[in-house]
Design an enzyme around this catalytic site. Structure first.
Site, short mmCIF file in Angstrom:
data_model
loop_
_atom_site.label_atom_id
_atom_site.label_comp_id
_atom_site.label_asym_id
_atom_site.label_seq_id
_atom_site.Cartn_x
_atom_site.Cartn_y
_atom_site.Cartn_z
N SER A 277 59.65 12.69 -19.26
CA SER A 277 60.46 12.79 -18.05
C SER A 277 61.39 11.59 -17.97
O SER A 277 61.06 10.50 -18.48
CB SER A 277 59.55 12.81 -16.82
OG SER A 277 60.31 12.71 -15.62
N TYR B 236 52.70 8.29 -12.31
CA TYR B 236 53.33 9.37 -13.08
C TYR B 236 54.37 8.78 -14.02
O TYR B 236 54.40 9.10 -15.22
CB TYR B 236 53.98 10.37 -12.13
CG TYR B 236 54.65 11.53 -12.84
CD1 TYR B 236 53.92 12.64 -13.23
CD2 TYR B 236 56.01 11.51 -13.13
CE1 TYR B 236 54.53 13.71 -13.89
CE2 TYR B 236 56.63 12.55 -13.79
CZ TYR B 236 55.88 13.65 -14.17
OH TYR B 236 56.49 14.70 -14.83
#
Length: 256
Positions: free
Chosen positions: A142, A152
Protein backbone atom coordinates in the site's frame (compact mmCIF):
# COMPACT_ATOMS: atom_id res chain seq x y z
CA UNK A 1 1.62 -26.39 -20.45
CA UNK A 2 -0.81 -24.14 -18.56
CA UNK A 3 0.34 -21.82 -15.82
CA UNK A 4 -1.12 -21.77 -12.30
CA UNK A 5 -1.56 -18.75 -10.03
CA UNK A 6 -2.43 -18.84 -6.33
CA UNK A 7 -4.30 -15.74 -5.11
CA UNK A 8 -5.05 -15.02 -1.46
CA UNK A 9 -8.06 -12.92 -0.53
CA UNK A 10 -9.52 -14.04 -3.84
CA UNK A 11 -13.25 -13.56 -3.23
CA UNK A 12 -13.43 -9.76 -3.27
CA UNK A 13 -11.69 -6.57 -4.27
CA UNK A 14 -8.14 -6.63 -5.59
CA UNK A 15 -7.80 -10.38 -5.11
CA UNK A 16 -10.94 -11.13 -7.10
CA UNK A 17 -9.81 -8.79 -9.87
CA UNK A 18 -6.47 -10.60 -10.01
CA UNK A 19 -8.21 -13.97 -10.16
CA UNK A 20 -10.47 -12.85 -13.00
CA UNK A 21 -7.77 -11.17 -15.05
CA UNK A 22 -5.24 -13.96 -14.62
CA UNK A 23 -7.88 -16.53 -15.56
CA UNK A 24 -8.68 -14.47 -18.66
CA UNK A 25 -4.99 -14.74 -19.58
CA UNK A 26 -5.19 -18.53 -19.32
CA UNK A 27 -3.89 -19.13 -15.80
CA UNK A 28 -5.41 -21.97 -13.83
CA UNK A 29 -6.20 -20.47 -10.44
CA UNK A 30 -5.91 -21.61 -6.83
CA UNK A 31 -8.28 -19.44 -4.78
CA UNK A 32 -7.61 -18.79 -1.09
CA UNK A 33 -9.97 -17.02 1.34
CA UNK A 34 -11.97 -17.76 4.48
CA UNK A 35 -15.47 -18.12 3.03
CA UNK A 36 -15.94 -21.50 1.34
CA UNK A 37 -19.25 -20.58 -0.30
CA UNK A 38 -17.81 -17.44 -1.90
CA UNK A 39 -14.71 -19.33 -2.99
CA UNK A 40 -16.79 -21.95 -4.73
CA UNK A 41 -18.91 -19.29 -6.42
CA UNK A 42 -15.79 -17.56 -7.79
CA UNK A 43 -14.36 -20.91 -8.90
CA UNK A 44 -17.54 -21.71 -10.82
CA UNK A 45 -17.52 -18.25 -12.42
CA UNK A 46 -13.92 -18.55 -13.61
CA UNK A 47 -14.43 -22.03 -15.00
CA UNK A 48 -17.53 -20.89 -16.87
CA UNK A 49 -16.16 -17.61 -18.21
CA UNK A 50 -12.49 -18.44 -18.84
CA UNK A 51 -12.52 -22.23 -19.15
CA UNK A 52 -9.65 -22.63 -16.70
CA UNK A 53 -9.14 -25.16 -13.93
CA UNK A 54 -9.74 -23.89 -10.41
CA UNK A 55 -8.87 -25.11 -6.95
CA UNK A 56 -10.32 -23.88 -3.67
CA UNK A 57 -8.42 -23.59 -0.39
CA UNK A 58 -10.49 -22.23 2.50
CA UNK A 59 -8.10 -20.78 5.08
CA UNK A 60 -7.91 -18.02 7.66
CA UNK A 61 -4.35 -16.78 7.26
CA UNK A 62 -4.29 -15.47 10.83
CA UNK A 63 -4.56 -19.09 11.98
CA UNK A 64 -1.12 -20.71 11.79
CA UNK A 65 -2.49 -24.22 11.18
CA UNK A 66 -4.70 -23.05 8.32
CA UNK A 67 -1.89 -20.95 6.91
CA UNK A 68 0.26 -24.09 6.85
CA UNK A 69 -2.13 -25.76 4.39
CA UNK A 70 -1.51 -22.95 1.92
CA UNK A 71 2.24 -23.13 2.54
CA UNK A 72 2.20 -26.83 1.69
CA UNK A 73 0.36 -26.17 -1.56
CA UNK A 74 3.05 -23.66 -2.55
CA UNK A 75 6.11 -25.50 -1.33
CA UNK A 76 6.14 -28.84 -3.15
CA UNK A 77 8.82 -28.62 -5.89
CA UNK A 78 7.95 -32.14 -7.06
CA UNK A 79 4.39 -31.18 -8.07
CA UNK A 80 5.00 -31.26 -11.81
CA UNK A 81 1.32 -31.30 -12.75
CA UNK A 82 0.19 -28.04 -11.14
CA UNK A 83 3.14 -26.15 -9.60
CA UNK A 84 2.42 -22.57 -8.59
CA UNK A 85 3.94 -20.28 -11.22
CA UNK A 86 2.62 -17.04 -9.69
CA UNK A 87 1.75 -16.20 -6.07
CA UNK A 88 -0.37 -13.11 -5.39
CA UNK A 89 -0.16 -12.28 -1.68
CA UNK A 90 -3.23 -10.07 -1.47
CA UNK A 91 -5.21 -11.03 1.65
CA UNK A 92 -5.48 -8.28 4.23
CA UNK A 93 -7.65 -6.05 6.35
CA UNK A 94 -7.39 -2.80 8.27
CA UNK A 95 -8.58 -1.47 11.62
CA UNK A 96 -10.46 1.80 11.85
CA UNK A 97 -9.38 2.75 15.33
CA UNK A 98 -6.05 4.03 16.50
CA UNK A 99 -3.59 1.69 18.18
CA UNK A 100 -4.79 2.01 21.79
CA UNK A 101 -8.44 1.97 20.71
CA UNK A 102 -8.03 -1.52 19.26
CA UNK A 103 -7.91 -4.78 21.16
CA UNK A 104 -4.36 -6.14 21.05
CA UNK A 105 -5.63 -9.44 19.62
CA UNK A 106 -7.13 -7.52 16.69
CA UNK A 107 -3.74 -5.89 16.18
CA UNK A 108 -2.06 -9.29 16.38
CA UNK A 109 -4.42 -10.80 13.80
CA UNK A 110 -3.76 -7.91 11.41
CA UNK A 111 0.00 -8.32 11.85
CA UNK A 112 -0.33 -12.06 11.23
CA UNK A 113 -2.18 -11.55 7.95
CA UNK A 114 -0.25 -8.54 6.64
CA UNK A 115 3.26 -9.63 7.63
CA UNK A 116 3.54 -13.19 8.94
CA UNK A 117 1.41 -14.73 6.18
CA UNK A 118 3.23 -12.75 3.48
CA UNK A 119 6.61 -13.85 4.84
CA UNK A 120 5.68 -17.51 5.23
CA UNK A 121 3.88 -17.86 1.90
CA UNK A 122 6.68 -16.06 0.08
CA UNK A 123 9.20 -18.36 1.76
CA UNK A 124 7.26 -21.46 0.73
CA UNK A 125 6.76 -20.29 -2.86
CA UNK A 126 10.32 -19.05 -3.27
CA UNK A 127 11.84 -22.35 -2.24
CA UNK A 128 9.93 -24.27 -4.91
CA UNK A 129 10.32 -21.56 -7.58
CA UNK A 130 14.06 -21.12 -7.02
CA UNK A 131 14.54 -24.87 -7.25
CA UNK A 132 12.68 -24.92 -10.60
CA UNK A 133 14.42 -21.74 -11.78
CA UNK A 134 11.20 -19.91 -12.59
CA UNK A 135 8.20 -18.24 -11.01
CA UNK A 136 6.80 -14.96 -9.81
CA UNK A 137 5.40 -13.32 -6.69
CA UNK A 138 3.28 -10.18 -6.36
CA UNK A 139 2.97 -8.88 -2.80
CA UNK A 140 0.13 -6.40 -2.40
CA UNK A 141 1.27 -3.60 -0.14
CA UNK A 142 0.00 0.00 0.00
CA UNK A 143 1.07 3.61 -0.43
CA UNK A 144 0.35 3.72 3.31
CA UNK A 145 3.70 1.95 3.70
CA UNK A 146 5.34 5.27 2.89
CA UNK A 147 3.35 7.18 5.50
CA UNK A 148 3.05 7.15 9.32
CA UNK A 149 -0.52 5.83 9.69
CA UNK A 150 -0.22 3.41 12.61
CA UNK A 151 0.40 -0.30 12.62
CA UNK A 152 -1.21 -0.90 9.22
CA UNK A 153 1.35 1.41 7.65
CA UNK A 154 4.14 -0.17 9.66
CA UNK A 155 3.14 -3.60 8.37
CA UNK A 156 3.02 -2.36 4.78
CA UNK A 157 6.40 -0.67 5.20
CA UNK A 158 7.78 -4.11 6.09
CA UNK A 159 6.23 -5.58 2.93
CA UNK A 160 7.78 -2.79 0.84
CA UNK A 161 11.31 -3.30 2.15
CA UNK A 162 11.01 -7.08 2.10
CA UNK A 163 9.92 -7.04 -1.53
CA UNK A 164 12.56 -4.51 -2.53
CA UNK A 165 15.27 -6.77 -1.13
CA UNK A 166 13.82 -10.06 -2.38
CA UNK A 167 13.38 -8.83 -5.95
CA UNK A 168 17.15 -8.32 -6.17
CA UNK A 169 18.16 -11.31 -4.07
CA UNK A 170 16.30 -13.90 -6.15
CA UNK A 171 16.39 -12.41 -9.64
CA UNK A 172 19.33 -14.62 -10.61
CA UNK A 173 17.34 -17.68 -9.46
CA UNK A 174 14.68 -17.01 -12.09
CA UNK A 175 12.05 -15.59 -9.72
CA UNK A 176 10.43 -12.20 -10.34
CA UNK A 177 9.08 -10.40 -7.26
CA UNK A 178 7.00 -7.24 -7.44
CA UNK A 179 5.48 -5.11 -4.71
CA UNK A 180 2.13 -3.50 -5.57
CA UNK A 181 1.32 -0.28 -3.71
CA UNK A 182 -2.29 0.80 -4.35
CA UNK A 183 -4.03 3.73 -2.75
CA UNK A 184 -7.71 4.03 -1.85
CA UNK A 185 -9.54 1.54 -4.08
CA UNK A 186 -13.23 0.94 -4.71
CA UNK A 187 -13.60 -2.47 -3.01
CA UNK A 188 -15.17 -3.97 0.13
CA UNK A 189 -12.02 -3.15 2.13
CA UNK A 190 -13.12 0.17 3.61
CA UNK A 191 -16.74 -0.89 3.97
CA UNK A 192 -15.63 -3.71 6.25
CA UNK A 193 -13.85 -1.08 8.34
CA UNK A 194 -17.12 0.91 8.43
CA UNK A 195 -15.44 3.73 6.52
CA UNK A 196 -17.59 5.56 3.97
CA UNK A 197 -16.46 6.64 0.52
CA UNK A 198 -17.03 10.26 1.59
CA UNK A 199 -14.13 9.94 4.03
CA UNK A 200 -11.73 10.39 1.11
CA UNK A 201 -11.80 12.94 -1.74
CA UNK A 202 -13.35 11.35 -4.83
CA UNK A 203 -10.26 11.89 -7.02
CA UNK A 204 -8.24 9.57 -4.77
CA UNK A 205 -10.42 6.50 -5.38
CA UNK A 206 -9.05 3.98 -7.88
CA UNK A 207 -10.97 1.53 -10.05
CA UNK A 208 -9.96 -1.98 -9.03
CA UNK A 209 -9.93 -3.46 -12.54
CA UNK A 210 -7.75 -0.67 -13.90
CA UNK A 211 -5.42 -1.02 -10.90
CA UNK A 212 -4.93 -4.76 -11.42
CA UNK A 213 -4.51 -4.44 -15.19
CA UNK A 214 -1.74 -1.89 -14.61
CA UNK A 215 -0.16 -4.11 -11.96
CA UNK A 216 -0.08 -7.16 -14.25
CA UNK A 217 1.42 -5.05 -17.04
CA UNK A 218 4.10 -3.76 -14.64
CA UNK A 219 4.86 -7.31 -13.50
CA UNK A 220 5.20 -8.55 -17.08
CA UNK A 221 7.50 -5.59 -17.77
CA UNK A 222 9.79 -6.76 -14.96
CA UNK A 223 9.17 -3.91 -12.54
CA UNK A 224 9.94 -4.47 -8.86
CA UNK A 225 7.38 -1.87 -7.70
CA UNK A 226 3.99 -0.91 -9.09
CA UNK A 227 2.23 2.24 -7.92
CA UNK A 228 -1.01 2.63 -9.90
CA UNK A 229 -1.99 6.02 -11.35
CA UNK A 230 -0.01 9.23 -11.74
CA UNK A 231 -1.61 10.75 -8.65
CA UNK A 232 -0.41 7.98 -6.35
CA UNK A 233 3.01 7.95 -7.97
CA UNK A 234 3.22 11.64 -7.05
CA UNK A 235 1.90 11.08 -3.51
CA UNK A 236 4.41 8.29 -2.94
CA UNK A 237 7.30 10.38 -4.22
CA UNK A 238 6.37 13.32 -1.99
CA UNK A 239 5.80 11.10 1.05
CA UNK A 240 9.40 9.90 0.91
CA UNK A 241 10.64 13.41 1.66
CA UNK A 242 8.09 15.07 3.96
CA UNK A 243 8.76 15.04 7.73
CA UNK A 244 6.77 12.60 9.85
CA UNK A 245 5.04 15.33 11.86
CA UNK A 246 3.63 16.87 8.71
CA UNK A 247 2.47 13.53 7.29
CA UNK A 248 0.76 12.65 10.57
CA UNK A 249 -1.71 15.49 10.01
CA UNK A 250 -3.31 13.33 7.33
CA UNK A 251 -3.48 10.09 9.31
CA UNK A 252 -7.23 10.38 9.90
CA UNK A 253 -7.90 10.38 6.13
CA UNK A 254 -10.09 7.39 5.36
CA UNK A 255 -11.19 6.74 8.95
CA UNK A 256 -14.53 8.59 9.12
Amino acid sequence: MSRTALVTGATAGIGLAFARQLAAQGYDVVLVARDTARLEAVAEELTATAGVSTEVLAADLADRAQLATVERRLADPTDTERPIDLLVNNAGFGLKGRFLDNDVEQEQAMLDVLVVAVMRLTHAALRAMAERGSGGIINVSSVAGYQPRGTYSAAKAWVNRFGEWASVEYADRGVRIMTLCPGFTKTEFHGRMEVGRDAVPSFLWLDVDDLVAEAIADFEAGKSFSVPSKRYKAITAVSRHLPTRLLQRFQTLGRK
